[in-house]
Design an enzyme around this catalytic site. Structure first.
Site, PDB file in Angstrom:
ATOM      1  CG  LEU A 137       2.855  -5.622   2.351  1.00 50.15           C
ATOM      2  CD1 LEU A 137       3.016  -7.130   2.783  1.00 50.15           C
ATOM      3  CD2 LEU A 137       3.216  -5.251   0.888  1.00 50.15           C
ATOM      4  CB  CYS A 138      -1.259  -2.066   3.220  1.00 51.59           C
ATOM      5  SG  CYS A 138      -2.893  -0.322   3.088  1.00 51.59           S
ATOM      6  CB  ILE A 139      -5.871  -2.124   5.935  1.00 53.14           C
ATOM      7  CG1 ILE A 139      -7.006  -2.141   6.702  1.00 53.14           C
ATOM      8  CG2 ILE A 139      -6.231  -2.800   4.517  1.00 53.14           C
ATOM      9  CD1 ILE A 139      -6.600  -0.323   7.875  1.00 53.14           C
TER      10      ILE A 139
END
Length: 218
Positions: A137-139
């Protein structure tokens, strides 16, 4: 549904600016349980790179441990990452937050030239070798790009991070909320979450989407 399916979740501390993004972590755990699967939580037993005051963004003069801080989110039920055995899990998932880029790796400082904590690298490589799904998720997809190289991932729409990912020989796909990029060959599942401007509802939808997609492939 996810009966008897077991996820390993790697956390990187507690708090978006120096650890795991808490909404992403909690919504991931919730999505796993809501789909009828189970999870175990892991974190490396190392010092955080630094501690950030989450009100004003200043660096605080104290030391904190990634495993102990992650245990706050895990309600104490957590294991050191060196005890992770890929044979025992159906899937691995890594929520985002700056802890991914500061504690699990040095991406925040070195970008594509970063190093990744050996236990994190071993966990990802272990699952990849067994052809088991890995969610990010995300970075967190930058870890997959760095370790696996010819991966296809998303971090949303951030141009500079997307270029950094492509410089590693990986492919970046732009996405919106709750869209999941599936790399079938490498069994990678990524979604942007707070890499986009987001509400907690967007985060919940993203976590739900990535977990349900992973469960289709187990």
């Amino acid at each position: 549904m996810g009966n008897n399916k077991k996820f390993a979740v790697i956390l990187s501390g507690s708090g978006v600016f120096d650890g795991s993004e808490i909404h992403e972590a909690v919504m991931t755990l919730y999505a796993i349980a809501k789909h009828g699967a189970t999870y175990e939580i892991f974190a490396p037993n190392i010092n955080q790179y630094h501690v950030i005051n989450h009100i004003d963004g200043s660096v605080m003069n104290e030391k904190r441990n990634v495993l102990i801080e992650s245990a706050r989110i895990a309600r104490g039920k957590i294991k050191p990452l060196n005890e992770f055995n890929p044979e025992l899990f159906n899937a691995l998932i890594i929520p985002g937050g700056f802890g991914v880029a500061k504690n699990l790796s040095t991406w925040a400082f070195d970008g594509p030239k970063c190093s990744i904590h050996p236990q994190v690298e071993a966990a990802i490589k272990g699952m990849h070798k067994l052809k088991k799904p890995i969610g990010a998720l995300c970075i967190a997809p930058v870890l997959l790009a760095k370790i696996i190289g010819n991966a296809t991932v998303t971090i949303g729409k951030d141009t500079s991070t997307a270029q950094a990912i492509e410089s590693l020989g990986a492919k970046h796909q732009p996405t919106g909320h709750a869209q999941v990029v599936v790399d079938e060959k490498n069994m990678l599942f990524s979604t942007p979450c707070y890499m986009l401007d987001a509400t907690i509802v967007d985060i919940s939808n993203g976590a739900k989407a990535v977990v349900s997609e992973i469960l289709k492939w187990i």
